[in-house]
Design an enzyme around this catalytic site. Sequence first.
Site, PDB file in Angstrom:
ATOM      1  N   GLY A 240       1.744   2.262  10.670  1.00  0.00           N
ATOM      2  CA  GLY A 240       2.727   3.210  10.586  1.00  0.00           C
ATOM      3  C   GLY A 240       3.502   3.579  11.921  1.00  0.00           C
ATOM      4  O   GLY A 240       4.121   4.620  12.069  1.00  0.00           O
TER       5      GLY A 240
ATOM      6  N   HIS B  28      -9.645   1.171   4.096  1.00  0.00           N
ATOM      7  CA  HIS B  28      -8.572   1.344   5.142  1.00  0.00           C
ATOM      8  C   HIS B  28      -8.871   2.350   6.201  1.00  0.00           C
ATOM      9  O   HIS B  28      -9.566   3.231   6.140  1.00  0.00           O
ATOM     10  CB  HIS B  28      -7.304   1.964   3.926  1.00  0.00           C
ATOM     11  CG  HIS B  28      -5.844   2.053   4.831  1.00  0.00           C
ATOM     12  ND1 HIS B  28      -5.616   3.009   5.517  1.00  0.00           N
ATOM     13  CD2 HIS B  28      -4.906   0.945   4.685  1.00  0.00           C
ATOM     14  CE1 HIS B  28      -4.599   2.440   6.095  1.00  0.00           C
ATOM     15  NE2 HIS B  28      -3.792   1.522   5.440  1.00  0.00           N
TER      16      HIS B  28
ATOM     17  N   GLU C  99      -6.126  -4.909  10.275  1.00  0.00           N
ATOM     18  CA  GLU C  99      -5.042  -3.993  10.780  1.00  0.00           C
ATOM     19  C   GLU C  99      -5.388  -3.270  11.752  1.00  0.00           C
ATOM     20  O   GLU C  99      -6.116  -2.419  11.656  1.00  0.00           O
ATOM     21  CB  GLU C  99      -5.049  -3.019   9.245  1.00  0.00           C
ATOM     22  CG  GLU C  99      -4.599  -3.513   8.095  1.00  0.00           C
ATOM     23  CD  GLU C  99      -4.117  -2.620   6.947  1.00  0.00           C
ATOM     24  OE1 GLU C  99      -2.806  -2.706   6.619  1.00  0.00           O
ATOM     25  OE2 GLU C  99      -4.609  -1.457   6.904  1.00  0.00           O
TER      26      GLU C  99
ATOM     27  N   GLU D 181      -7.250   4.864   7.472  1.00  0.00           N
ATOM     28  CA  GLU D 181      -7.121   6.193   7.106  1.00  0.00           C
ATOM     29  C   GLU D 181      -8.366   6.804   6.208  1.00  0.00           C
ATOM     30  O   GLU D 181      -8.815   7.741   6.391  1.00  0.00           O
ATOM     31  CB  GLU D 181      -5.802   6.229   6.176  1.00  0.00           C
ATOM     32  CG  GLU D 181      -4.470   6.193   7.099  1.00  0.00           C
ATOM     33  CD  GLU D 181      -3.593   5.452   6.362  1.00  0.00           C
ATOM     34  OE1 GLU D 181      -3.283   5.739   5.133  1.00  0.00           O
ATOM     35  OE2 GLU D 181      -2.531   5.072   6.978  1.00  0.00           O
TER      36      GLU D 181
ATOM     37  N   SER E 168       2.999  -2.489  10.439  1.00  0.00           N
ATOM     38  CA  SER E 168       4.360  -2.474  10.670  1.00  0.00           C
ATOM     39  C   SER E 168       4.875  -3.836  10.290  1.00  0.00           C
ATOM     40  O   SER E 168       6.030  -4.215  11.002  1.00  0.00           O
ATOM     41  CB  SER E 168       4.763  -2.001  12.174  1.00  0.00           C
ATOM     42  OG  SER E 168       4.358  -0.673  12.360  1.00  0.00           O
TER      43      SER E 168
ATOM     44  N   ASN F   8       0.935  -1.140   0.136  1.00  0.00           N
ATOM     45  CA  ASN F   8      -0.095  -0.171   0.103  1.00  0.00           C
ATOM     46  C   ASN F   8       0.886   1.270  -0.017  1.00  0.00           C
ATOM     47  O   ASN F   8       1.405   1.502   1.033  1.00  0.00           O
ATOM     48  CB  ASN F   8      -0.911  -0.010   1.254  1.00  0.00           C
ATOM     49  CG  ASN F   8      -1.763   1.040   1.246  1.00  0.00           C
ATOM     50  OD1 ASN F   8      -2.058   2.010   0.464  1.00  0.00           O
ATOM     51  ND2 ASN F   8      -2.358   1.465   2.504  1.00  0.00           N
ATOM     52  N   TRP F   9       1.074   1.892  -1.260  1.00  0.00           N
ATOM     53  CA  TRP F   9       1.974   2.985  -1.319  1.00  0.00           C
ATOM     54  C   TRP F   9       1.331   4.376  -0.738  1.00  0.00           C
ATOM     55  O   TRP F   9       2.136   4.972  -0.713  1.00  0.00           O
ATOM     56  CB  TRP F   9       2.170   3.280  -2.815  1.00  0.00           C
ATOM     57  CG  TRP F   9       3.177   2.155  -3.501  1.00  0.00           C
ATOM     58  CD1 TRP F   9       3.651   1.129  -2.931  1.00  0.00           C
ATOM     59  CD2 TRP F   9       3.498   2.087  -4.829  1.00  0.00           C
ATOM     60  NE1 TRP F   9       4.694   0.452  -3.692  1.00  0.00           N
ATOM     61  CE2 TRP F   9       4.490   1.114  -4.994  1.00  0.00           C
ATOM     62  CE3 TRP F   9       3.302   2.975  -5.872  1.00  0.00           C
ATOM     63  CZ2 TRP F   9       5.164   0.676  -6.240  1.00  0.00           C
ATOM     64  CZ3 TRP F   9       3.926   2.796  -7.155  1.00  0.00           C
ATOM     65  CH2 TRP F   9       4.769   1.458  -7.335  1.00  0.00           C
ATOM     66  N   LYS F  10       0.115   4.296  -0.472  1.00  0.00           N
ATOM     67  CA  LYS F  10      -0.606   5.454   0.139  1.00  0.00           C
ATOM     68  C   LYS F  10      -0.302   6.558  -0.744  1.00  0.00           C
ATOM     69  O   LYS F  10      -0.062   6.556  -2.020  1.00  0.00           O
ATOM     70  CB  LYS F  10      -0.312   5.693   1.447  1.00  0.00           C
ATOM     71  CG  LYS F  10      -0.369   4.489   2.528  1.00  0.00           C
ATOM     72  CD  LYS F  10      -0.129   4.870   3.836  1.00  0.00           C
ATOM     73  CE  LYS F  10      -0.224   3.587   4.774  1.00  0.00           C
ATOM     74  NZ  LYS F  10      -0.362   3.655   6.028  1.00  0.00           N
TER      75      LYS F  10
ATOM     76  N   GLY G 121       2.478  -1.043   4.588  1.00  0.00           N
ATOM     77  CA  GLY G 121       2.717   0.491   3.922  1.00  0.00           C
ATOM     78  C   GLY G 121       3.904   0.848   3.755  1.00  0.00           C
ATOM     79  O   GLY G 121       4.677   0.528   2.879  1.00  0.00           O
ATOM     80  N   GLY G 122       4.787   1.276   4.884  1.00  0.00           N
ATOM     81  CA  GLY G 122       6.051   1.971   4.822  1.00  0.00           C
ATOM     82  C   GLY G 122       7.202   0.971   4.130  1.00  0.00           C
ATOM     83  O   GLY G 122       7.701   1.456   3.317  1.00  0.00           O
TER      84      GLY G 122
HETATM   85  C1  PEP Z   1      -1.100   0.059   6.047  1.00  0.00           C
HETATM   86  O1  PEP Z   1      -1.024   1.203   5.165  1.00  0.00           O
HETATM   87  O2  PEP Z   1      -1.979  -0.676   5.661  1.00  0.00           O
HETATM   88  C2  PEP Z   1      -0.132  -0.203   6.883  1.00  0.00           C
HETATM   89  C3  PEP Z   1      -0.156  -1.437   7.623  1.00  0.00           C
HETATM   90  O3  PEP Z   1       0.744   0.513   7.035  1.00  0.00           O
HETATM   91  P1  PEP Z   1       2.584   0.219   7.562  1.00  0.00           P
HETATM   92  O4  PEP Z   1       2.956  -1.113   7.182  1.00  0.00           O
HETATM   93  O5  PEP Z   1       3.409   1.511   7.388  1.00  0.00           O
HETATM   94  O6  PEP Z   1       2.005  -0.127   9.153  1.00  0.00           O
END
Ligand code: PEP
Length: 253
Positions: A175, A97, A169, A99, A215, A9-11, A236-237
């Site tokens: 994050g 998601h 999640e 967010e 994470s 997930n590049w967001k 994500g990251g």
């Molecule tokens: C996400 O954006 O769905 C996510 C899990 O982010 P991260 O891996 O950065 O925690």
Amino acid sequence: MRKQIAAANWKMNLTVDKAEALLNDILSAQINLSEDQLAVFAVPFPYLQMAQQKLNNTNNFFIAAQNCYSKKSGAITGEVSVEMLQSLGIKYVVLGHSERREFFEESNKFLAEKLNIALEYNITPVFCCGEPLSIRDAQTQNEFVAKQLEESLFHFSKDDIQKIVIAYEPIWAIGTGKTATSEQAQEMHAHLRKVLADNFGKDVADNISILYGGSVKASNAKEIFSQPDVDGGLVGGASLVADEFITIIKSLK
Ligand code: PEP
């Protein structure tokens, strides 16, 4: 058999040149995936076409949108429809998601409408659920997440529910660098599978991929993915760094 999935997930990150370079780096690693393993890249809307063309000749690698609207077309400025995604050959869409739920107040009911239209257009939704820290602290996460499933997913038929991928999640782990332990992930995934089994039957629940997100990185992916009810991750990251995400894809069981 349910699929094992590494989903990036590049967001709202990367410029087009950086996005292209990241995909090139990952594709040049020539990762061999088995038939039941997939890598999915949820890229920003402006990069969908570039990314889709790049992955055109690959097996088991797919592009996803990070959202879509609940209507086919019309006067809805700034939104993107499943009809548009389908016209680009996009096969996956991330929905719900945390967010989007937090910043755009997307409710379980609204998400049910988005899930409906995604399936109507043969686009596989990656449906996100998960509790905030206050709920985890109160130890009511099982009820909280079951309600998210109930209000967004329970109207589907046994056939259709199996077309949906679920991503658990916990919001406190997104994050933050604070990952759920593999035991915490397994416990919740087993709970989600039971909630699905109670409503749709065990055979159906056993066919649904449930990803963990929060994470995930190269150093913890293998341990988390090895849990029996964890079928990969939504990342994500760490998905923005080629070597990290290559290792994460290779950690699928
Ligand atoms: C996400 O954006 O769905 C996510 C899990 O982010 P991260 O891996 O950065 O925690």
